[in-house]
Write a protein that holds these residues in place. Structure first.
Motif, mmCIF file in Angstrom:
data_model
loop_
_atom_site.group_PDB
_atom_site.id
_atom_site.type_symbol
_atom_site.label_atom_id
_atom_site.label_comp_id
_atom_site.label_asym_id
_atom_site.label_seq_id
_atom_site.Cartn_x
_atom_site.Cartn_y
_atom_site.Cartn_z
ATOM 1 N N PRO A 34 -2.727 28.859 -54.729
ATOM 2 C CA PRO A 34 -2.356 27.912 -53.669
ATOM 3 C C PRO A 34 -1.092 27.142 -54.028
ATOM 4 O O PRO A 34 -0.566 27.251 -55.142
ATOM 5 C CB PRO A 34 -3.580 26.981 -53.613
ATOM 6 C CG PRO A 34 -4.152 27.027 -54.983
ATOM 7 C CD PRO A 34 -3.920 28.429 -55.458
ATOM 8 N N ILE A 38 -1.863 21.458 -54.040
ATOM 9 C CA ILE A 38 -3.309 21.734 -54.108
ATOM 10 C C ILE A 38 -3.740 21.954 -55.552
ATOM 11 O O ILE A 38 -4.806 21.509 -55.969
ATOM 12 C CB ILE A 38 -3.653 22.959 -53.226
ATOM 13 C CG1 ILE A 38 -3.347 22.654 -51.757
ATOM 14 C CG2 ILE A 38 -5.125 23.344 -53.411
ATOM 15 C CD1 ILE A 38 -3.613 23.821 -50.826
ATOM 16 N N LYS A 39 -2.897 22.625 -56.314
ATOM 17 C CA LYS A 39 -3.214 22.833 -57.730
ATOM 18 C C LYS A 39 -3.356 21.500 -58.472
ATOM 19 O O LYS A 39 -4.271 21.306 -59.279
ATOM 20 C CB LYS A 39 -2.130 23.682 -58.395
ATOM 21 C CG LYS A 39 -2.103 25.143 -57.965
ATOM 22 C CD LYS A 39 -1.033 25.905 -58.721
ATOM 23 C CE LYS A 39 -1.022 27.381 -58.340
ATOM 24 N NZ LYS A 39 0.004 28.149 -59.085
ATOM 25 N N ILE A 42 -6.605 19.966 -57.643
ATOM 26 C CA ILE A 42 -7.703 20.620 -58.366
ATOM 27 C C ILE A 42 -7.736 20.158 -59.830
ATOM 28 O O ILE A 42 -8.802 19.883 -60.392
ATOM 29 C CB ILE A 42 -7.554 22.149 -58.274
ATOM 30 C CG1 ILE A 42 -7.767 22.623 -56.832
ATOM 31 C CG2 ILE A 42 -8.540 22.846 -59.218
ATOM 32 C CD1 ILE A 42 -7.515 24.110 -56.624
ATOM 33 N N ILE A 80 -17.757 26.431 -59.704
ATOM 34 C CA ILE A 80 -17.028 25.989 -58.500
ATOM 35 C C ILE A 80 -15.523 26.006 -58.752
ATOM 36 O O ILE A 80 -14.723 26.388 -57.879
ATOM 37 C CB ILE A 80 -17.506 24.584 -58.096
ATOM 38 C CG1 ILE A 80 -18.991 24.624 -57.694
ATOM 39 C CG2 ILE A 80 -16.660 24.022 -56.967
ATOM 40 C CD1 ILE A 80 -19.588 23.261 -57.417
ATOM 41 N N LEU A 81 -15.127 25.604 -59.963
ATOM 42 C CA LEU A 81 -13.704 25.607 -60.320
ATOM 43 C C LEU A 81 -13.130 27.019 -60.248
ATOM 44 O O LEU A 81 -12.012 27.234 -59.755
ATOM 45 C CB LEU A 81 -13.525 25.031 -61.723
ATOM 46 C CG LEU A 81 -12.102 25.055 -62.297
ATOM 47 C CD1 LEU A 81 -11.171 24.181 -61.459
ATOM 48 C CD2 LEU A 81 -12.104 24.586 -63.754
ATOM 49 N N HIS A 82 -13.907 28.003 -60.678
ATOM 50 C CA HIS A 82 -13.436 29.384 -60.631
ATOM 51 C C HIS A 82 -13.295 29.872 -59.188
ATOM 52 O O HIS A 82 -12.403 30.670 -58.871
ATOM 53 C CB HIS A 82 -14.389 30.294 -61.406
ATOM 54 C CG HIS A 82 -14.431 29.962 -62.869
ATOM 55 N ND1 HIS A 82 -15.481 30.330 -63.690
ATOM 56 C CD2 HIS A 82 -13.571 29.261 -63.655
ATOM 57 C CE1 HIS A 82 -15.247 29.886 -64.908
ATOM 58 N NE2 HIS A 82 -14.103 29.231 -64.903
ATOM 59 N N LEU A 83 -14.184 29.409 -58.307
ATOM 60 C CA LEU A 83 -14.066 29.769 -56.889
ATOM 61 C C LEU A 83 -12.755 29.257 -56.309
ATOM 62 O O LEU A 83 -12.081 29.949 -55.521
ATOM 63 C CB LEU A 83 -15.240 29.195 -56.102
ATOM 64 C CG LEU A 83 -16.621 29.829 -56.314
ATOM 65 C CD1 LEU A 83 -17.670 29.073 -55.507
ATOM 66 C CD2 LEU A 83 -16.607 31.291 -55.903
ATOM 67 N N LEU A 84 -12.375 28.040 -56.709
ATOM 68 C CA LEU A 84 -11.186 27.410 -56.131
ATOM 69 C C LEU A 84 -9.892 27.880 -56.766
ATOM 70 O O LEU A 84 -8.823 27.717 -56.172
ATOM 71 C CB LEU A 84 -11.297 25.878 -56.277
ATOM 72 C CG LEU A 84 -12.484 25.218 -55.575
ATOM 73 C CD1 LEU A 84 -12.522 23.726 -55.905
ATOM 74 C CD2 LEU A 84 -12.403 25.424 -54.065
ATOM 75 N N SER A 85 -9.980 28.470 -57.977
ATOM 76 C CA SER A 85 -8.745 28.788 -58.704
ATOM 77 C C SER A 85 -8.507 30.287 -58.877
ATOM 78 O O SER A 85 -7.697 30.688 -59.705
ATOM 79 C CB SER A 85 -8.760 28.121 -60.083
ATOM 80 O OG SER A 85 -9.902 28.541 -60.820
ATOM 81 N N SER A 90 -8.658 33.531 -62.529
ATOM 82 C CA SER A 90 -8.494 32.112 -62.857
ATOM 83 C C SER A 90 -8.269 31.920 -64.355
ATOM 84 O O SER A 90 -8.964 32.516 -65.180
ATOM 85 C CB SER A 90 -9.731 31.324 -62.420
ATOM 86 O OG SER A 90 -9.650 29.989 -62.900
#
Length: 551
Positions: A34, A38-39, A42, A80-85, A90
């Protein structure tokens, strides 16, 4: 369960922030993913979450259930962090080893493997259902290096956690051994200057100290100074002394035959772990501690080991004191016989001659001349002078006060002079009163306290001037040692046994064994003042009480 935030754990928490910071930097500067804003969002959320989790760990204490929940929350956050990154792409994949390390360090290996297996299934399922349309086999083959690394890193974490655990156990055993050696030194040091009655009080106190329980006792089979034979230390509930004394007296015959510990239950007061104090020739009494059933089940071997150690040491020291008393009595008898022989061979012969001459003169004085009477009186006078000289010679040979021998205070001065020359320190000694009436055990104790106090002032306080004041009166002895050293915080020093060392504890034990008081005043940068007061009539009063009881 080991205590969290130990020295090793702080290293792990430092690693946690370093690993998160490094991966966050890589995540921010890489082209994929992203937009940068956004990074950054996060990454900020990640560090807030990491701080919250770290605070949760710090409040977990030693509760296994709370730690499991906290580790589970951290693992969930990592997922959850892995889902977003970016899933398998990731850079935060390696941060999963943070909760894995905590699980391996403070929980069971089964729970650690369960967490890693959950993570493996989650990452694989996410890649299979949401990232691409590849088959499960293809995903496993393409990411085989990551999965192998995950397996080997988990094994490595388990091995490192096991090594850490063994090192902590070894360190605990080393600390325990050092505490044993320290306690042994303190007990022997206190025993050197104390009497048997005071020893029993000291051993009861050390039983409380070593076992870290709330109450300890020593039951003396011969009584304690003519009073209650039971000596207690620590928290003593109302009525427990009478009940405990009755129970021990009822089981006295059994305790005499016992060679190890036994649990004695008092219905109203709980359980007591007791052990007999026996030597090869005598039964001295019983030592014990009050135990809680839960703590006893957890530390049974520890409590038995401590009491057995103390009972053996106590029996040896009490036996030694008994032999020393017998030896002193034999020395006194031998000296009495020597004095009697000297009196018989010299003084008594002169006295016999004087008595015979006076008796003869009283019968014949009417029948002899005045010159003969004068001659007889002259002989009697010469014999009296000779007897007086012999008697005086004997007295002077026995008394250091008369023959100019070394006094105790001379020994103290010599020691302080040597200390002053050796360390280039000014040491002044002011003495008031007469040291000849001071009993030998008081002399030993005071010399030990003076040596310890002045030695500490030089070694630890870096003092350049030490002033020693000693006042000896008929009813008490006062000692003060003042130095101009660096000083210390009395509260911190006395509250932590590891910091206070052996010297301060030994001085306190010596003073307490004589029924005295010790006061230590010091602040950092202003020097130290140690004041000791000993009731010099302590021994005389004890002997008077024993004499009155015999009468």
């Amino acid at each position: 369960m080991r205590k969290m935030f130990s020295g090793g754990s702080k290293v792990f928490y430092l690693y946690r922030y370093i690993s998160l910071g490094g991966t966050s930097l890589v995540y921010a500067i890489e082209d994929r993913g992203p937009p940068l804003s956004i990074k950054i969002g996060i990454i900020l959320a990640l560090f807030i979450f990491a701080k919250w989790i770290t605070d949760k760990y710090s409040r977990c204490g030693q509760t296994s259930r709370t730690i499991k929940i906290t580790v589970g929350l951290e693992m969930t956050g990592m997922m959850i962090l892995h889902l977003l990154s970016g899933g398998m792409d990731s850079p935060f994949l390696w941060c999963v080893f943070n909760p894995a390390w905590m699980a391996a360090s403070y929980l069971s290996s089964v729970y650690c493997w369960f967490m890693m297996l959950s993570y493996f299934l989650f990452v694989t399922a996410f890649s299979y259902f949401f990232v691409n349309d590849q088959s499960l086999t293809t995903i496993l083959l393409e990411e085989n290096r990551f999965y192998l690394m995950l397996l080997f890193m988990t094994l490595s974490i388990q091995l490192l956690a096991g090594v850490k655990s063994r090192l902590e156990i070894a360190n605990a055993r080393t600390t325990e051994t050092m505490e044993h050696m320290k306690s042994l030194y303190q007990i022997v040091e206190a025993a050197t200057h104390s009497e048997s009655e005071n020893l029993k009080l000291i051993f009861a106190e050390f039983a409380l100290k070593l076992t870290k329980l709330k109450m300890s006792f020593f039951w003396d089979v011969n009584g304690y100074g003519g009073n209650d034979p039971l000596i207690t230390q620590g928290v003593t509930p109302v009525g427990v002394e009478a009940s405990l004394t009755t129970a021990i007296e009822m089981h006295a015959a059994e305790l005499r035959q016992l060679d190890s510990c036994m649990v004695m239950n008092l219905p109203e007061h709980g359980d007591f772990l007791v052990i007999p104090i026996k030597s090869s020739t005598r039964f001295w009494g019983v030592m014990g501690v009050k135990i809680e059933r839960t703590s006893y089940e957890e530390g049974r071997h520890w409590f038995v080991k401590q009491l057995y150690f103390l009972s053996e040491l106590c029996a040896v020291i009490l036996e030694r004191h008994q032999l020393e008393r017998i030896e002193n009595q034999l020395m006194i008898i031998e000296e009495q016989n020597r004095i009697a022989d000297e009196m018989h061979d010299s003084v008594s012969q002169y006295i016999f001659g004087i008595v015979y001459a006076v008796h003869s003169l009283s019968r014949k004085w009417k029948d002899i001349s005045t010159d003969q009477i004068k001659d007889q009186l002259q002989i009697i006078q010469e014999s009296s002078v000779a007897a007086s000289q012999e008697l005086r010679s004997t007295i002077y040979s026995l008394s250091s006060r008369k023959n100019g021998g070394a006094f105790w205070i001379t020994t103290v001065k010599s020691h302080l002079d040597s200390l002053s020359k050796l360390h280039a320190v000014k040491v002044t000694l002011n003495v008031t009163g007469d040291d000849h009436g001071l009993q030998v055990n008081y002399q030993k104790a005071l010399f030990r306290i003076i040596s310890e106090a002045t030695g500490n002032a030089i070694r630890h306080g870096r003092s350049s001037h030490i002033k020693v004041d000693l006042s000896m009166k008929s009813d008490e002895v006062k000692l003060s040692v003042l130095d101009n050293g660096s000083g210390f915080s009395v509260t911190e020093r006395l509250s932590d046994p590891k910091v206070s060392g052996l010297g301060v504890n030994n001085m306190e034990l010596l003073v307490q064994s004589f029924g005295g008081t010790i006061n230590i005043q010091s602040t950092k940068g202003t020097g130290t003042l140690i004041q000791v007061t000993l009731p010099s009539g302590h021994q005389d009063k004890k002997e008077l009480n024993e004499f009155q009881m015999m009468g």
